[in-house]
Design a protein around this motif. Sequence first.
Motif, PDB file in Angstrom:
ATOM      1  N   GLY A  52       0.798  -1.205   0.000  1.00 20.11           N
ATOM      2  CA  GLY A  52       0.000   0.000   0.000  1.00 20.11           C
ATOM      3  C   GLY A  52       0.837   1.264   0.000  1.00 20.11           C
ATOM      4  N   GLN A  53       0.175   2.388   0.210  1.00 24.61           N
ATOM      5  CA  GLN A  53       0.804   3.693   0.113  1.00 24.61           C
ATOM      6  C   GLN A  53       1.613   4.041   1.360  1.00 24.61           C
ATOM      7  N   VAL A  54       2.691   4.796   1.136  1.00 23.95           N
ATOM      8  CA  VAL A  54       3.512   5.322   2.226  1.00 23.95           C
ATOM      9  C   VAL A  54       3.528   6.837   2.103  1.00 23.95           C
ATOM     10  N   ARG A  55       3.268   7.526   3.190  1.00 22.34           N
ATOM     11  CA  ARG A  55       3.284   8.983   3.230  1.00 22.34           C
ATOM     12  C   ARG A  55       4.338   9.459   4.225  1.00 22.34           C
ATOM     13  N   ASP A  84       1.652  15.955   0.990  1.00 23.07           N
ATOM     14  CA  ASP A  84       0.621  15.354   0.150  1.00 23.07           C
ATOM     15  C   ASP A  84       1.172  14.438  -0.934  1.00 23.07           C
ATOM     16  N   VAL A  85       2.468  14.141  -0.879  1.00 21.69           N
ATOM     17  CA  VAL A  85       3.060  13.211  -1.838  1.00 21.69           C
ATOM     18  C   VAL A  85       2.913  11.789  -1.321  1.00 21.69           C
ATOM     19  N   VAL A  86       2.502  10.875  -2.206  1.00 27.91           N
ATOM     20  CA  VAL A  86       2.303   9.469  -1.840  1.00 27.91           C
ATOM     21  C   VAL A  86       3.337   8.622  -2.567  1.00 27.91           C
ATOM     22  N   TYR A  87       3.928   7.677  -1.845  1.00 31.62           N
ATOM     23  CA  TYR A  87       4.907   6.762  -2.422  1.00 31.62           C
ATOM     24  C   TYR A  87       4.301   5.370  -2.429  1.00 31.62           C
ATOM     25  N   GLN A  88       4.357   4.722  -3.570  1.00 35.14           N
ATOM     26  CA  GLN A  88       3.736   3.415  -3.696  1.00 35.14           C
ATOM     27  C   GLN A  88       4.451   2.631  -4.782  1.00 35.14           C
ATOM     28  N   GLY A  89       4.513   1.325  -4.605  1.00 32.98           N
ATOM     29  CA  GLY A  89       5.139   0.470  -5.618  1.00 32.98           C
ATOM     30  C   GLY A  89       6.478  -0.026  -5.158  1.00 32.98           C
ATOM     31  N   SER A  90       7.493   0.163  -5.983  1.00 38.56           N
ATOM     32  CA  SER A  90       8.805  -0.407  -5.688  1.00 38.56           C
ATOM     33  C   SER A  90       9.596   0.507  -4.762  1.00 38.56           C
TER      34      SER A  90
END
Length: 421
Positions: A52-55, A84-90
Amino acid sequence: MLRRLLGLPVLLLSLLLTLAGCDGVVTPQHEGEPLVTLEGQMNPTPDARIDGQVRLALVWYPQWMAAEDTGGTQEGPLEIVTEDVVYQGSFPANYRFHIYRPPPAEALAPLGEGLQGKGAFGVLLAYQDGNGNAKLDIIARNGTAADRVIGSSLLGEARSNFALVYTDTAQPANTGLKSGFNIIQAVDGESGTVVPLNTRLPISLTQGGPIFDALVCEAGWLTFLFIDVCGLDGGEVFEPAPLAMQGRVALEDTKAVVELTVSSENVPLQDATVKLAGRTIPYDVAREAYVLEEEDSALLTAGGGFELVAEAGGKSVRHTFQVPGGFDITTPAAGEPVDASQPLELRWTASRGTTGYYVGFSSSSAGGSTLAEEGALSQTFDAAGAEGEGVVRVEARAVPMDIDAYVTVALVRERTFTFAP
Protein backbone atom coordinates in the motif's frame (compact mmCIF):
# COMPACT_ATOMS: atom_id res chain seq x y z
CA MET A 1 26.12 20.40 24.47
CA LEU A 2 24.11 18.19 22.15
CA ARG A 3 24.36 15.12 24.36
CA ARG A 4 20.62 14.82 24.96
CA LEU A 5 19.59 14.94 21.32
CA LEU A 6 19.82 11.51 19.80
CA GLY A 7 20.24 7.87 20.76
CA LEU A 8 20.25 4.40 19.29
CA PRO A 9 17.19 2.16 19.64
CA VAL A 10 18.89 0.16 22.38
CA LEU A 11 19.27 3.38 24.38
CA LEU A 12 15.71 4.68 24.09
CA LEU A 13 15.18 4.60 27.83
CA SER A 14 18.10 6.98 28.33
CA LEU A 15 16.22 9.67 26.40
CA LEU A 16 13.60 11.91 27.95
CA LEU A 17 10.68 9.79 29.13
CA THR A 18 8.00 12.34 28.38
CA LEU A 19 8.20 14.49 25.29
CA ALA A 20 5.32 16.60 24.13
CA GLY A 21 1.57 16.32 24.17
CA CYS A 22 -0.14 16.82 20.80
CA ASP A 23 -1.97 19.89 19.60
CA GLY A 24 -2.69 19.93 15.91
CA VAL A 25 -2.25 18.44 12.46
CA VAL A 26 -1.83 20.67 9.42
CA THR A 27 -1.10 20.30 5.75
CA PRO A 28 1.52 22.80 4.51
CA GLN A 29 0.32 25.73 2.47
CA HIS A 30 2.19 25.40 -0.80
CA GLU A 31 2.68 29.11 -1.39
CA GLY A 32 5.98 30.47 -2.63
CA GLU A 33 9.31 28.71 -2.35
CA PRO A 34 9.94 26.21 0.48
CA LEU A 35 12.17 27.38 3.31
CA VAL A 36 13.89 23.99 3.46
CA THR A 37 13.64 20.80 1.41
CA LEU A 38 14.60 17.53 3.09
CA GLU A 39 15.77 14.78 0.75
CA GLY A 40 16.73 11.16 1.14
CA GLN A 41 15.73 7.60 0.40
CA MET A 42 13.23 5.22 1.98
CA ASN A 43 14.47 1.65 2.00
CA PRO A 44 12.66 -1.34 3.54
CA THR A 45 14.44 -3.46 6.14
CA PRO A 46 14.89 -7.14 5.17
CA ASP A 47 11.91 -8.30 7.27
CA ALA A 48 9.52 -5.52 6.19
CA ARG A 49 6.69 -6.09 3.73
CA ILE A 50 5.40 -2.75 2.48
CA ASP A 51 1.93 -3.09 1.03
CA GLY A 52 0.00 0.00 0.00
CA GLN A 53 0.80 3.69 0.11
CA VAL A 54 3.51 5.32 2.23
CA ARG A 55 3.28 8.98 3.23
CA LEU A 56 5.61 11.35 5.05
CA ALA A 57 5.01 13.76 7.92
CA LEU A 58 7.18 16.10 9.97
CA VAL A 59 6.46 16.11 13.71
CA TRP A 60 7.48 19.15 15.77
CA TYR A 61 8.09 18.65 19.49
CA PRO A 62 8.93 21.29 22.09
CA GLN A 63 12.70 21.36 22.16
CA TRP A 64 14.39 18.37 23.82
CA MET A 65 17.23 20.67 24.82
CA ALA A 66 14.80 22.99 26.61
CA ALA A 67 15.79 24.56 29.90
CA GLU A 68 14.72 22.19 32.67
CA ASP A 69 13.31 24.94 34.89
CA THR A 70 10.85 26.12 32.23
CA GLY A 71 8.85 22.90 31.89
CA GLY A 72 9.99 22.67 28.28
CA THR A 73 10.62 18.94 28.48
CA GLN A 74 7.21 18.15 29.95
CA GLU A 75 3.91 17.63 28.18
CA GLY A 76 3.12 20.47 25.84
CA PRO A 77 1.89 21.36 22.35
CA LEU A 78 3.04 19.63 19.20
CA GLU A 79 2.38 20.06 15.48
CA ILE A 80 2.36 17.50 12.68
CA VAL A 81 2.96 18.78 9.14
CA THR A 82 1.79 16.28 6.53
CA GLU A 83 3.07 16.03 2.97
CA ASP A 84 0.62 15.35 0.15
CA VAL A 85 3.06 13.21 -1.84
CA VAL A 86 2.30 9.47 -1.84
CA TYR A 87 4.91 6.76 -2.42
CA GLN A 88 3.74 3.42 -3.70
CA GLY A 89 5.14 0.47 -5.62
CA SER A 90 8.80 -0.41 -5.69
CA PHE A 91 11.29 0.57 -3.01
CA PRO A 92 13.84 1.97 -2.30
CA ALA A 93 12.28 5.30 -3.22
CA ASN A 94 13.84 8.75 -3.22
CA TYR A 95 11.80 11.43 -1.47
CA ARG A 96 11.65 15.23 -1.17
CA PHE A 97 9.84 16.88 1.75
CA HIS A 98 9.23 20.63 1.48
CA ILE A 99 8.93 22.82 4.58
CA TYR A 100 7.09 26.07 3.91
CA ARG A 101 7.04 27.62 7.36
CA PRO A 102 8.79 27.48 10.74
CA PRO A 103 7.25 25.49 13.60
CA PRO A 104 4.40 27.37 15.31
CA ALA A 105 5.04 29.50 18.38
CA GLU A 106 3.38 26.94 20.66
CA ALA A 107 5.89 24.28 19.57
CA LEU A 108 8.85 26.43 20.68
CA ALA A 109 10.32 26.17 24.18
CA PRO A 110 13.08 28.17 25.95
CA LEU A 111 16.43 26.54 25.26
CA GLY A 112 18.81 25.20 27.90
CA GLU A 113 22.39 23.92 27.66
CA GLY A 114 23.73 27.49 27.28
CA LEU A 115 21.71 28.22 24.13
CA GLN A 116 19.76 31.39 23.41
CA GLY A 117 16.09 32.01 22.64
CA LYS A 118 13.59 29.27 21.86
CA GLY A 119 13.65 26.13 19.72
CA ALA A 120 11.82 23.03 18.56
CA PHE A 121 12.79 19.49 17.62
CA GLY A 122 11.50 17.84 14.44
CA VAL A 123 11.35 14.19 13.41
CA LEU A 124 10.47 12.96 9.91
CA LEU A 125 8.07 9.99 9.95
CA ALA A 126 6.94 7.55 7.27
CA TYR A 127 3.43 6.20 7.83
CA GLN A 128 0.51 4.36 6.27
CA ASP A 129 -2.80 6.19 6.36
CA GLY A 130 -5.11 3.76 8.13
CA ASN A 131 -8.29 5.87 8.07
CA GLY A 132 -7.82 7.40 4.63
CA ASN A 133 -7.90 11.06 5.69
CA ALA A 134 -4.53 11.89 4.05
CA LYS A 135 -2.84 12.94 7.28
CA LEU A 136 -0.98 11.44 10.23
CA ASP A 137 -3.29 11.46 13.22
CA ILE A 138 -2.40 12.01 16.85
CA ILE A 139 -3.23 9.09 19.17
CA ALA A 140 -5.34 10.26 22.09
CA ARG A 141 -4.09 9.25 25.54
CA ASN A 142 -7.07 6.89 25.96
CA GLY A 143 -7.42 6.07 22.25
CA THR A 144 -5.79 3.75 19.73
CA ALA A 145 -3.74 4.34 16.60
CA ALA A 146 -5.63 5.20 13.40
CA ASP A 147 -2.48 5.12 11.28
CA ARG A 148 0.68 3.00 11.32
CA VAL A 149 4.10 4.66 11.62
CA ILE A 150 6.65 2.44 9.87
CA GLY A 151 9.76 4.60 9.68
CA SER A 152 11.50 7.52 11.36
CA SER A 153 14.55 9.67 10.72
CA LEU A 154 15.33 9.21 14.42
CA LEU A 155 15.18 5.41 14.64
CA GLY A 156 17.63 3.41 12.59
CA GLU A 157 21.25 2.38 12.44
CA ALA A 158 23.68 4.51 14.44
CA ARG A 159 24.77 6.59 11.45
CA SER A 160 21.19 6.93 10.14
CA ASN A 161 19.69 8.85 13.06
CA PHE A 162 18.77 12.42 12.13
CA ALA A 163 16.54 15.16 13.49
CA LEU A 164 15.63 18.72 12.57
CA VAL A 165 16.31 21.46 15.12
CA TYR A 166 14.82 24.93 14.73
CA THR A 167 16.03 27.92 16.75
CA ASP A 168 14.60 31.44 16.61
CA THR A 169 17.82 33.14 17.72
CA ALA A 170 21.47 33.16 16.64
CA GLN A 171 23.51 30.66 18.69
CA PRO A 172 27.14 30.60 19.89
CA ALA A 173 29.46 29.70 17.01
CA ASN A 174 30.96 26.70 18.82
CA THR A 175 27.57 24.92 18.87
CA GLY A 176 27.33 24.72 15.08
CA LEU A 177 23.65 25.73 15.34
CA LYS A 178 22.35 28.60 13.24
CA SER A 179 19.20 30.64 13.60
CA GLY A 180 16.48 28.81 11.67
CA PHE A 181 16.62 25.20 10.53
CA ASN A 182 19.46 22.80 11.38
CA ILE A 183 19.96 19.07 10.79
CA ILE A 184 21.51 17.03 13.61
CA GLN A 185 23.11 13.63 12.99
CA ALA A 186 23.77 11.09 15.74
CA VAL A 187 27.44 10.60 16.53
CA ASP A 188 26.84 7.77 19.00
CA GLY A 189 24.44 7.01 21.81
CA GLU A 190 25.65 10.09 23.70
CA SER A 191 25.91 13.01 21.30
CA GLY A 192 25.05 14.59 17.96
CA THR A 193 26.59 17.01 15.48
CA VAL A 194 25.26 19.61 13.06
CA VAL A 195 25.46 18.60 9.38
CA PRO A 196 24.59 20.56 6.18
CA LEU A 197 20.91 21.08 5.33
CA ASN A 198 21.40 19.22 2.03
CA THR A 199 22.46 16.04 3.87
CA ARG A 200 20.37 13.12 2.65
CA LEU A 201 18.28 11.56 5.40
CA PRO A 202 17.75 7.80 5.03
CA ILE A 203 14.55 6.30 6.43
CA SER A 204 14.31 2.56 7.04
CA LEU A 205 10.80 1.26 6.40
CA THR A 206 9.88 -1.40 8.95
CA GLN A 207 6.88 -3.40 10.11
CA GLY A 208 6.31 -0.61 12.63
CA GLY A 209 5.20 -1.29 16.18
CA PRO A 210 4.67 0.52 19.49
CA ILE A 211 8.03 2.31 19.53
CA PHE A 212 7.13 3.99 16.21
CA ASP A 213 3.44 4.69 16.88
CA ALA A 214 4.38 6.19 20.25
CA LEU A 215 6.02 9.10 18.43
CA VAL A 216 2.50 10.49 17.90
CA CYS A 217 1.09 9.46 21.29
CA GLU A 218 -0.55 12.37 23.12
CA ALA A 219 0.99 11.24 26.42
CA GLY A 220 4.59 11.47 25.17
CA TRP A 221 6.91 9.13 23.32
CA LEU A 222 8.12 6.58 25.87
CA THR A 223 5.36 6.93 28.42
CA PHE A 224 3.73 3.73 27.15
CA LEU A 225 6.66 1.72 28.51
CA PHE A 226 5.53 2.54 32.05
CA ILE A 227 1.78 3.11 31.96
CA ASP A 228 -1.03 2.06 29.62
CA VAL A 229 -1.60 4.89 27.14
CA CYS A 230 -2.56 5.27 23.47
CA GLY A 231 -3.44 1.56 23.22
CA LEU A 232 0.26 0.65 22.99
CA ASP A 233 1.83 -2.44 24.52
CA GLY A 234 5.13 -1.67 26.21
CA GLY A 235 5.83 -5.37 26.65
CA GLU A 236 6.32 -5.71 22.91
CA VAL A 237 9.42 -3.48 22.87
CA PHE A 238 12.02 -4.97 25.18
CA GLU A 239 12.45 -6.04 28.76
CA PRO A 240 14.75 -3.91 30.91
CA ALA A 241 18.14 -5.49 31.49
CA PRO A 242 18.64 -6.86 35.04
CA LEU A 243 21.97 -5.05 35.06
CA ALA A 244 23.43 -2.87 32.32
CA MET A 245 26.26 -0.42 31.82
CA GLN A 246 26.63 2.42 29.35
CA GLY A 247 29.22 5.06 28.62
CA ARG A 248 32.65 5.65 27.18
CA VAL A 249 36.17 4.30 27.66
CA ALA A 250 38.88 6.22 25.82
CA LEU A 251 42.64 6.25 25.49
CA GLU A 252 43.55 9.86 24.73
CA ASP A 253 47.21 9.61 23.77
CA THR A 254 48.41 7.98 27.04
CA LYS A 255 45.55 9.18 29.25
CA ALA A 256 42.71 6.84 30.24
CA VAL A 257 39.33 8.60 30.37
CA VAL A 258 36.38 6.55 31.65
CA GLU A 259 32.78 7.63 32.29
CA LEU A 260 30.17 4.91 32.85
CA THR A 261 26.67 4.55 34.24
CA VAL A 262 25.20 1.35 35.67
CA SER A 263 21.48 0.61 35.95
CA SER A 264 19.29 -2.22 37.19
CA GLU A 265 16.02 -2.55 35.25
CA ASN A 266 16.52 1.05 34.07
CA VAL A 267 17.11 2.41 37.59
CA PRO A 268 20.53 4.17 37.89
CA LEU A 269 22.81 2.75 40.58
CA GLN A 270 25.36 4.61 42.70
CA ASP A 271 26.55 1.66 44.76
CA ALA A 272 27.62 -0.80 42.06
CA THR A 273 31.15 -2.19 41.92
CA VAL A 274 32.68 -1.30 38.55
CA LYS A 275 36.09 -2.57 37.49
CA LEU A 276 38.11 -1.92 34.35
CA ALA A 277 41.04 -4.30 33.84
CA GLY A 278 40.77 -5.11 37.53
CA ARG A 279 40.87 -1.46 38.64
CA THR A 280 37.86 -0.25 40.67
CA ILE A 281 36.25 2.84 39.13
CA PRO A 282 34.88 5.22 41.80
CA TYR A 283 31.46 6.87 41.60
CA ASP A 284 31.42 10.64 41.03
CA VAL A 285 28.31 12.14 42.63
CA ALA A 286 28.60 15.46 40.77
CA ARG A 287 28.80 13.75 37.36
CA GLU A 288 26.40 10.95 38.33
CA ALA A 289 28.72 8.38 36.80
CA TYR A 290 31.65 6.08 37.53
CA VAL A 291 34.62 8.20 36.47
CA LEU A 292 38.35 7.71 36.05
CA GLU A 293 40.89 10.05 34.46
CA GLU A 294 44.47 8.81 34.71
CA GLU A 295 47.54 10.25 32.99
CA ASP A 296 50.13 7.84 31.56
CA SER A 297 47.81 4.94 32.29
CA ALA A 298 48.77 1.32 31.75
CA LEU A 299 45.11 0.20 31.88
CA LEU A 300 44.56 0.72 28.15
CA THR A 301 46.76 0.22 25.10
CA ALA A 302 46.13 0.88 21.41
CA GLY A 303 44.77 -2.33 19.90
CA GLY A 304 44.73 -4.03 23.31
CA GLY A 305 41.81 -5.72 25.05
CA PHE A 306 40.39 -5.14 28.51
CA GLU A 307 37.59 -6.52 30.67
CA LEU A 308 34.82 -4.38 32.10
CA VAL A 309 32.77 -5.74 35.03
CA ALA A 310 29.81 -4.32 36.94
CA GLU A 311 28.28 -6.01 40.00
CA ALA A 312 25.32 -5.01 42.16
CA GLY A 313 22.65 -6.76 44.20
CA GLY A 314 23.94 -10.22 43.41
CA LYS A 315 23.81 -9.53 39.65
CA SER A 316 26.73 -8.93 37.33
CA VAL A 317 27.53 -8.03 33.74
CA ARG A 318 30.94 -8.79 32.28
CA HIS A 319 32.28 -7.96 28.82
CA THR A 320 35.62 -7.89 27.03
CA PHE A 321 36.36 -4.92 24.77
CA GLN A 322 39.20 -3.92 22.46
CA VAL A 323 40.71 -0.48 21.98
CA PRO A 324 40.93 0.49 18.28
CA GLY A 325 44.35 -0.02 16.72
CA GLY A 326 46.99 2.70 16.54
CA PHE A 327 46.86 5.34 13.82
CA ASP A 328 48.39 8.73 13.00
CA ILE A 329 47.23 12.14 11.86
CA THR A 330 49.08 12.95 8.63
CA THR A 331 47.55 16.31 7.63
CA PRO A 332 48.01 19.05 8.71
CA ALA A 333 51.70 18.34 9.15
CA ALA A 334 53.29 19.16 12.49
CA GLY A 335 54.94 22.57 12.57
CA GLU A 336 53.60 23.75 9.20
CA PRO A 337 51.36 26.84 9.21
CA VAL A 338 47.88 26.47 7.71
CA ASP A 339 46.25 29.10 5.49
CA ALA A 340 42.86 29.87 7.07
CA SER A 341 41.57 31.31 3.80
CA GLN A 342 41.62 27.81 2.34
CA PRO A 343 39.59 24.74 3.44
CA LEU A 344 41.31 22.85 6.25
CA GLU A 345 42.01 19.27 5.18
CA LEU A 346 42.34 16.70 7.94
CA ARG A 347 43.81 13.29 7.03
CA TRP A 348 44.65 10.23 9.11
CA THR A 349 45.72 6.61 8.70
CA ALA A 350 43.38 3.68 9.29
CA SER A 351 42.75 2.28 12.75
CA ARG A 352 42.08 -1.44 12.97
CA GLY A 353 38.86 -2.51 14.67
CA THR A 354 37.17 0.89 14.23
CA THR A 355 33.50 1.32 13.40
CA GLY A 356 33.79 5.06 12.69
CA TYR A 357 35.79 8.26 13.15
CA TYR A 358 34.67 11.44 14.87
CA VAL A 359 36.90 14.30 13.73
CA GLY A 360 37.20 18.04 14.19
CA PHE A 361 39.33 21.12 14.74
CA SER A 362 39.24 24.06 17.11
CA SER A 363 40.86 27.44 17.56
CA SER A 364 40.11 30.52 19.62
CA SER A 365 37.84 31.91 16.90
CA ALA A 366 36.52 28.97 14.85
CA GLY A 367 35.97 25.24 14.94
CA GLY A 368 33.88 22.32 13.79
CA SER A 369 33.42 18.59 14.19
CA THR A 370 31.57 15.78 12.46
CA LEU A 371 31.24 12.03 12.08
CA ALA A 372 33.30 11.07 9.02
CA GLU A 373 31.67 9.18 6.18
CA GLU A 374 31.96 5.42 6.44
CA GLY A 375 35.40 4.29 5.25
CA ALA A 376 36.71 7.86 4.89
CA LEU A 377 40.21 8.76 6.07
CA SER A 378 39.93 12.49 5.43
CA GLN A 379 37.60 15.39 6.20
CA THR A 380 37.57 18.99 5.02
CA PHE A 381 36.44 21.91 7.21
CA ASP A 382 35.74 25.56 6.53
CA ALA A 383 38.38 27.39 8.58
CA ALA A 384 37.35 30.93 7.64
CA GLY A 385 38.06 33.32 10.48
CA ALA A 386 40.42 30.96 12.30
CA GLU A 387 43.62 32.42 13.69
CA GLY A 388 46.42 31.63 16.08
CA GLU A 389 46.89 28.14 17.46
CA GLY A 390 44.65 25.33 16.28
CA VAL A 391 44.11 21.73 17.30
CA VAL A 392 42.87 18.87 15.13
CA ARG A 393 41.41 15.80 16.78
CA VAL A 394 40.60 12.35 15.41
CA GLU A 395 38.70 9.85 17.54
CA ALA A 396 38.66 6.25 16.27
CA ARG A 397 35.62 4.54 17.80
CA ALA A 398 34.42 1.00 18.29
CA VAL A 399 30.70 0.97 19.14
CA PRO A 400 29.20 -2.37 20.24
CA MET A 401 25.48 -3.20 20.05
CA ASP A 402 25.08 -5.08 23.34
CA ILE A 403 22.08 -3.73 25.23
CA ASP A 404 23.57 -4.71 28.59
CA ALA A 405 27.00 -3.21 27.83
CA TYR A 406 26.65 -0.31 25.43
CA VAL A 407 30.12 1.16 25.87
CA THR A 408 31.89 3.20 23.21
CA VAL A 409 35.63 2.48 23.16
CA ALA A 410 37.85 5.13 21.56
CA LEU A 411 41.45 5.89 20.69
CA VAL A 412 42.10 9.63 20.36
CA ARG A 413 44.90 11.48 18.57
CA GLU A 414 45.44 15.27 18.54
CA ARG A 415 47.82 17.57 16.73
CA THR A 416 48.56 21.23 17.41
CA PHE A 417 49.36 23.64 14.57
CA THR A 418 49.12 27.34 13.76
CA PHE A 419 47.04 29.30 11.30
CA ALA A 420 49.11 31.57 9.09
CA PRO A 421 48.40 35.30 9.61
